[in-house]
Design an enzyme around this catalytic site. Structure first.
Site, PDB file in Angstrom:
ATOM      1  N   GLN A 140      -7.450  -6.534  -9.359  1.00 57.54           N
ATOM      2  CA  GLN A 140      -7.920  -7.038  -8.058  1.00 57.54           C
ATOM      3  C   GLN A 140      -9.183  -6.312  -7.592  1.00 57.54           C
ATOM      4  OE1 GLN A 140      -4.439  -6.641  -5.511  1.00 57.54           O
ATOM      5  NE2 GLN A 140      -3.713  -8.676  -6.090  1.00 57.54           N
ATOM      6  N   ASP A 192      -1.493   3.949  -4.798  1.00 61.03           N
ATOM      7  CA  ASP A 192      -0.148   3.537  -4.405  1.00 61.03           C
ATOM      8  C   ASP A 192       0.043   3.879  -2.926  1.00 61.03           C
ATOM      9  OD1 ASP A 192       2.566   3.155  -3.984  1.00 61.03           O
ATOM     10  OD2 ASP A 192       3.146   4.041  -5.901  1.00 61.03           O
ATOM     11  N   ALA A 193       0.401   2.891  -2.141  1.00 64.31           N
ATOM     12  CA  ALA A 193       0.582   3.089  -0.700  1.00 64.31           C
ATOM     13  C   ALA A 193       1.673   4.110  -0.396  1.00 64.31           C
ATOM     14  CB  ALA A 193       0.937   1.755  -0.045  1.00 64.31           C
ATOM     15  N   GLU A 235       0.767  -8.348   4.518  1.00 60.10           N
ATOM     16  CA  GLU A 235       1.708  -8.765   3.472  1.00 60.10           C
ATOM     17  C   GLU A 235       1.742  -7.785   2.308  1.00 60.10           C
ATOM     18  OE1 GLU A 235       1.677 -12.949   2.441  1.00 60.10           O
ATOM     19  OE2 GLU A 235       1.182 -13.494   4.503  1.00 60.10           O
ATOM     20  N   HIS A 285       6.328  -5.548  -0.445  1.00 66.35           N
ATOM     21  CA  HIS A 285       6.412  -5.150  -1.854  1.00 66.35           C
ATOM     22  C   HIS A 285       6.865  -3.709  -2.052  1.00 66.35           C
ATOM     23  CE1 HIS A 285       4.731  -8.724  -3.512  1.00 66.35           C
ATOM     24  NE2 HIS A 285       3.602  -8.619  -2.868  1.00 66.35           N
TER      25      HIS A 285
HETATM   26  C1  SAM Z   1       0.667 -10.550  -0.902  1.00 69.12           C
HETATM   27  S1  SAM Z   1      -0.657  -9.571  -1.505  1.00 69.12           S
HETATM   28  C2  SAM Z   1      -1.672  -9.425  -0.059  1.00 69.12           C
HETATM   29  C3  SAM Z   1      -3.095  -9.097  -0.412  1.00 69.12           C
HETATM   30  C4  SAM Z   1      -4.080  -9.065   0.745  1.00 69.12           C
HETATM   31  N1  SAM Z   1      -3.596  -8.257   1.853  1.00 69.12           N
HETATM   32  C5  SAM Z   1      -4.363 -10.466   1.213  1.00 69.12           C
HETATM   33  O1  SAM Z   1      -3.787 -10.825   2.243  1.00 69.12           O
HETATM   34  O2  SAM Z   1      -5.124 -11.198   0.573  1.00 69.12           O
HETATM   35  C6  SAM Z   1       0.085  -7.949  -1.643  1.00 69.12           C
HETATM   36  C7  SAM Z   1      -0.878  -6.847  -1.968  1.00 69.12           C
HETATM   37  O3  SAM Z   1      -0.182  -5.593  -1.868  1.00 69.12           O
HETATM   38  C8  SAM Z   1      -0.541  -4.792  -2.970  1.00 69.12           C
HETATM   39  N2  SAM Z   1       0.511  -3.799  -3.217  1.00 69.12           N
HETATM   40  C9  SAM Z   1       1.798  -4.023  -3.537  1.00 69.12           C
HETATM   41  N3  SAM Z   1       2.447  -2.852  -3.699  1.00 69.12           N
HETATM   42  C10 SAM Z   1       1.551  -1.869  -3.465  1.00 69.12           C
HETATM   43  C11 SAM Z   1       1.604  -0.446  -3.466  1.00 69.12           C
HETATM   44  N4  SAM Z   1       2.729   0.206  -3.762  1.00 69.12           N
HETATM   45  N5  SAM Z   1       0.476   0.240  -3.169  1.00 69.12           N
HETATM   46  C12 SAM Z   1      -0.683  -0.404  -2.888  1.00 69.12           C
HETATM   47  N6  SAM Z   1      -0.795  -1.748  -2.863  1.00 69.12           N
HETATM   48  C13 SAM Z   1       0.299  -2.469  -3.151  1.00 69.12           C
HETATM   49  C14 SAM Z   1      -0.716  -5.781  -4.107  1.00 69.12           C
HETATM   50  O4  SAM Z   1      -1.424  -5.216  -5.179  1.00 69.12           O
HETATM   51  C15 SAM Z   1      -1.469  -6.881  -3.374  1.00 69.12           C
HETATM   52  O5  SAM Z   1      -2.830  -6.542  -3.319  1.00 69.12           O
END
Ligand code: SAM
Length: 285
Positions: free
Chosen positions: A105, A128-129, A146, A150
């Site tokens: 991404q 990683d968040a 969103e 996750h």
């Molecule tokens: C549903 S998408 C939303 C993306 C963006 N906010 C949008 O609305 O277009 C979820 C996003 O959360 C990220 N994500 C999921 N788990 C994560 C983590 N542990 N740390 C960082 N990012 C994470 C994914 O890689 C993805 O970019």
């Protein structure tokens, strides 16, 4: 990467598996959802069917909640391919760091920011968040659009978001919440669990988690009705989607997800709502 490849397994997904999911499905998501990977917002009186317009309206609403200016620094947690951050940088003029767990991404996000002419104040990185590479108090605001859904450890993610925010800084979350749990003993359809970690907590539990992380919750805006059309917009897009994913495994997962989406949408419409939650880190601890 360790981990299962059968994404219909119903146990909790790890951050690595979420990364794999997004990396393998990047083409799929851009074909079905467009440049943003989130629901759309149709306030009363807006009837246009365009999902992209509705997604951008949701991003604009979040921009209003963030209320930042050029002097501010925003952290976009789970930035996807960068459209929300790019739009917010254009609208607010603030400096933005976006993080994602999915490496592919980042390139798309960088290209988007450069094409929009905001690359001087918008950057994206792999992180990683639940363990962020940022100093305490580094940001004026945090956006989680969103992404909380996750997180296998939501408490950890919220604690990190609290840590990197300056005192008085704002957290804005846009996410799903559970409205109607499946009756006890019901086994959810396996297809519903194709999306990693998607079954959300009820709203009071989510609000409780935010408070437990040390935030004062300042607004809970239920926009379930105004986002409901997202389901039919996604179904319309998915109907015309034909997998063209490079890897055999990626194509297989895309087909699995494509087949599962109608059930996922049905489950989401019947069992979930959508909230914009705004919270503030206390000025003094
Ligand atoms: C549903 S998408 C939303 C993306 C963006 N906010 C949008 O609305 O277009 C979820 C996003 O959360 C990220 N994500 C999921 N788990 C994560 C983590 N542990 N740390 C960082 N990012 C994470 C994914 O890689 C993805 O970019």
């Amino acid at each position: 990467m360790e981990g299962r490849t059968d994404l219909t397994d119903q146990s909790t997904f790890t951050a690595d598996e979420v990364a794999m999911f997004y990396d393998q499905l990047e083409e799929f998501f851009s074909a079905v959802l467009g440049e943003s990977i989130h629901y759309g917002y149709w306030p009363d009186g807006i009837d246009s069917p365009s999902l992209t317009d509705a997604q951008d309206r949701l991003t604009a609403l979040l921009g209003e909640k963030l209320a930042l200016g050029p002097e501010h620094r925003l952290l976009d947690v789970g930035c996807g391919t960068g459209r929300p951050a790019t739009l917010l940088a254009e609208a607010l003029g603030c400096d933005i760091t976006g993080i994602t767990i999915a490496e592919r991404q980042i390139e798309a996000a960088d290209q988007r920011a450069a094409a929009a002419g905001v690359a001087d104040r918008v950057r994206f990185q792999l992180a990683d968040a639940m363990g962020m590479p940022f100093a305490d108090d580094e940001f004026d605001a945090v956006l989680a659009l969103e992404s909380l859904l996750h997180m296998p450890d939501k408490k950890r993610a919220l604690a990190e978001e609290h840590r990197v925010l300056r005192p008085g800084g704002l957290l804005v979350i846009a996410d799903f919440f559970e409205t109607k749990p499946l009756p006890p003993g019901t086994v959810p359809d396996a297809a519903v669990d194709v999306l990693p970690n998607h079954v959300p907590p009820p709203l009071d539990e989510m609000t409780g988690l935010v408070r437990e992380a040390g935030f004062e919750v300042t607004e809970v805006l239920d926009i379930t009705e105004q986002t409901r059309r997202s389901g039919e917009a996604i179904l319309a897009a998915i109907g015309s989607y034909r997998p063209a994913v490079d890897s055999v495994q990626g194509k297989r997962i895309a087909e699995q997800v494509q087949q599962a989406i109608p059930l996922i949408v049905e489950h989401a419409q019947e069992h979930t709502g959508y909230v914009v939650l705004t919270a503030r880190k206390a000025v003094s601890a």
